[in-house]
Scaffold this motif. Structure first.
Motif, short mmCIF file in Angstrom:
data_model
loop_
_atom_site.label_atom_id
_atom_site.label_comp_id
_atom_site.label_asym_id
_atom_site.label_seq_id
_atom_site.Cartn_x
_atom_site.Cartn_y
_atom_site.Cartn_z
N UNK A 185 -101.87 26.53 -66.08
CA UNK A 185 -102.81 27.46 -65.45
C UNK A 185 -102.17 28.86 -65.41
N UNK A 186 -102.98 29.87 -65.67
CA UNK A 186 -102.47 31.25 -65.63
C UNK A 186 -102.88 31.87 -64.30
N UNK A 187 -101.91 32.36 -63.55
CA UNK A 187 -102.21 32.95 -62.25
C UNK A 187 -101.93 34.45 -62.31
N UNK A 188 -102.98 35.24 -62.18
CA UNK A 188 -102.83 36.70 -62.24
C UNK A 188 -102.79 37.24 -60.81
N UNK A 189 -101.66 37.82 -60.45
CA UNK A 189 -101.48 38.29 -59.07
C UNK A 189 -101.72 39.79 -59.01
N UNK A 190 -102.64 40.18 -58.15
CA UNK A 190 -102.90 41.60 -57.93
C UNK A 190 -102.78 41.85 -56.42
N UNK A 217 -97.21 32.67 -63.74
CA UNK A 217 -97.61 33.87 -62.99
C UNK A 217 -97.45 35.13 -63.83
N UNK A 218 -98.42 36.02 -63.70
CA UNK A 218 -98.24 37.39 -64.16
C UNK A 218 -98.47 38.30 -62.94
N UNK A 219 -97.91 39.51 -62.99
CA UNK A 219 -98.15 40.47 -61.90
C UNK A 219 -97.14 40.38 -60.78
N UNK A 220 -96.11 39.54 -60.91
CA UNK A 220 -95.06 39.49 -59.89
C UNK A 220 -93.90 40.33 -60.40
N UNK A 221 -93.64 41.44 -59.71
CA UNK A 221 -92.63 42.39 -60.18
C UNK A 221 -91.32 42.22 -59.40
N UNK A 222 -90.26 41.92 -60.11
CA UNK A 222 -88.92 42.02 -59.56
C UNK A 222 -88.69 41.26 -58.24
N UNK A 223 -89.08 40.00 -58.17
CA UNK A 223 -88.84 39.24 -56.93
C UNK A 223 -87.36 38.96 -56.77
N UNK A 224 -86.89 38.82 -55.53
CA UNK A 224 -85.49 38.41 -55.38
C UNK A 224 -85.43 36.89 -55.19
N UNK A 259 -102.12 31.36 -73.97
CA UNK A 259 -103.51 31.53 -74.46
C UNK A 259 -104.35 30.30 -74.12
N UNK A 260 -105.57 30.60 -73.69
CA UNK A 260 -106.54 29.52 -73.47
C UNK A 260 -106.38 28.78 -72.16
N UNK A 261 -105.40 29.20 -71.35
CA UNK A 261 -105.23 28.49 -70.06
C UNK A 261 -106.32 28.89 -69.07
N UNK A 262 -106.69 27.97 -68.23
CA UNK A 262 -107.59 28.27 -67.11
C UNK A 262 -106.93 29.38 -66.28
#
Ligand code: F3S
Length: 395
Positions: A185-190, A217-224, A259-262
């Motif tokens: 699953x692709x999780x887009x975090x905004x 996950x996409x959209x997670x910037x520089x977590x510690x 590609x193609x993930x929910x």
């Protein structure tokens, strides 16, 4: 399932009753999940340590195995126990509970298990490497080791982890195999993610949707490191997530196709709703931090925030014995104690009997703890960012 001659001998009882029973359990698991063979494990973490979780049958089981000479074959740590093994009296843990908990720890120690009771073994001297096969059983530790370190473990139960520790192997299936580590699953975090509690809220929301699958996950910037441990813990609790990938951050992410993930989108509004939904209480009786167990950096942060203040309510900062030792040396423990709080080792808010210690409402900054405390400890919960919950108890 292929077994070596030595393994066949264990199964036929030639290495004693305990080994036969433990190895049989691993073979059974391997058969159920289609393992081709056993693989060596170089690190184990055993859950099912608190007397609150395992009760008298667990005490008797462990003492029986210890008395029969069972010994682990690889470095093995424990999950949090029901109390601080050294300071339980200062924390008012009931004596009858403590007596049973100490018997449990003695049995584990006799089996050669390091009686460091923590869900962050990777911060306390048990750090696997990338692609190392291990058998861990605490859900947040599993998520962290698979995702952030890139080590390989299935979601072991207490008995299967103990079996892996005593036999030194685990069946080769599930997350030990490349093909089962791909995202589903692709999780887009905004959303603005600033505090570990934000990552806990994100983990809670995503776990509910992903349920047992592997998110990317996409959209997670520089977590510690602490934020990633909070994310994995909350997802493991709300959705049994054992592995996640973060674009550009976690070690296997670049190997994965998305590609193609929910798709799932998560916004700041979703996170705010989660804080509200999980907050069922108003005035805390106690604040408990350290789910998963605090790093030294987290303890330092708390020490700096409470320095020179007087707390109106009890504060526990839960961690491992090793990290507490470092916090003592740095004076962080003493600063927190001067404000009226405690650095508590070996246990946590969920596996300690806090409901029998007079606490009804607990404030936490952990998505996992906020999720578990109502069911496991009959608590009302205040779930918030660190500053906001400390504010509630600081004069
Ligand atoms: Fe660790 Fe206890 Fe939380 S085991 S992850 S501190 S519920």
């Amino acid at each position: 399932m292929y077994l070596t001659n030595d393994e066949e001998r264990i199964l036929s009882g030639q290495n004693g009753e305990v080994m036969e029973r433990m190895f049989r359990l691993l073979v059974r698991l391997g058969e159920i999940y289609g393992a081709d063979r056993m693989i060596p494990v170089s690190s184990v973490q055993v859950a099912g340590v608190s007397y609150k979780s395992i009760g008298d049958p667990g005490v008797e089981f462990l003492e029986d195995y210890a008395s029969k000479g069972a010994k682990v074959k690889t470095v093995t740590f424990l999950n949090p126990s029901g109390m601080d093994i050294e300071d339980w009296q200062k924390l008012n843990v009931p004596a009858a509970f403590a007596e049973k908990q100490l018997r449990i720890m003695k049995a584990f120690r006799e089996m050669g298990i390091v009686v460091s009771a923590t869900c962050t073994p990777y911060l306390a001297g048990n750090l696997p490497r990338f692609r190392e096969h291990i058998a861990w059983s605490e859900s947040s530790a599993i998520a962290f080791s698979n995702s952030v370190i890139g080590a390989r473990t299935n979601r072991e139960g207490g008995p299967s982890a103990l079996a892996a520790a005593l036999c030194g192997v685990t069946p080769n299936y599930g997350l030990h195999l490349d093909e089962n580590r791909k995202p589903q699953m692709l999780v887009e975090v905004d959303a603005k993610l600033e505090d570990s509690a934000d990552f806990g809220a994100l983990g809670y929301v995503v776990g509910k949707q992903v349920k047992n699958r592997i998110p990317y996950f996409t959209g997670i910037k520089d977590p510690d490191t602490d934020q990633l441990k909070a994310l994995g813990a909350a997802m493991a609790a709300s959705g049994a997530v054992a592995l996640y990938h973060v674009d550009g951050m976690t070690p296997e992410a670049h190997l994965m196709q998305t590609e193609g993930l929910e798709k799932l989108s998560v916004s700041g509004k979703d996170l705010n709703e989660t804080f509200t939904k999980l907050s069922t209480g108003k005035e805390p009786d106690i604040v408990i931090l350290g789910c998963p167990h605090s790093s030294l950096k987290e303890i330092m942060t708390v020490a700096r925030k409470v320095e020179g203040k007087k707390l109106k309510k009890p504060l526990w900062v839960c961690t491992s014995r090793m990290v507490k030792e470092a916090a003592n040396r740095m004076g962080f423990t003493q600063t927190i104690e001067a404000a009226g709080g405690k650095v508590v080792a070996d246990t946590c808010m969920v596996v300690a009997p806090i409901e029998d210690m007079g606490y009804k409402t607990t404030a936490v900054n952990s998505g996992k703890a906020a999720n578990y405390l109502p069911g496991f400890c009959k608590q009302n919960v205040i779930f918030g960012r660190l500053d906001s919950i400390l504010e509630k108890v600081t004069a």
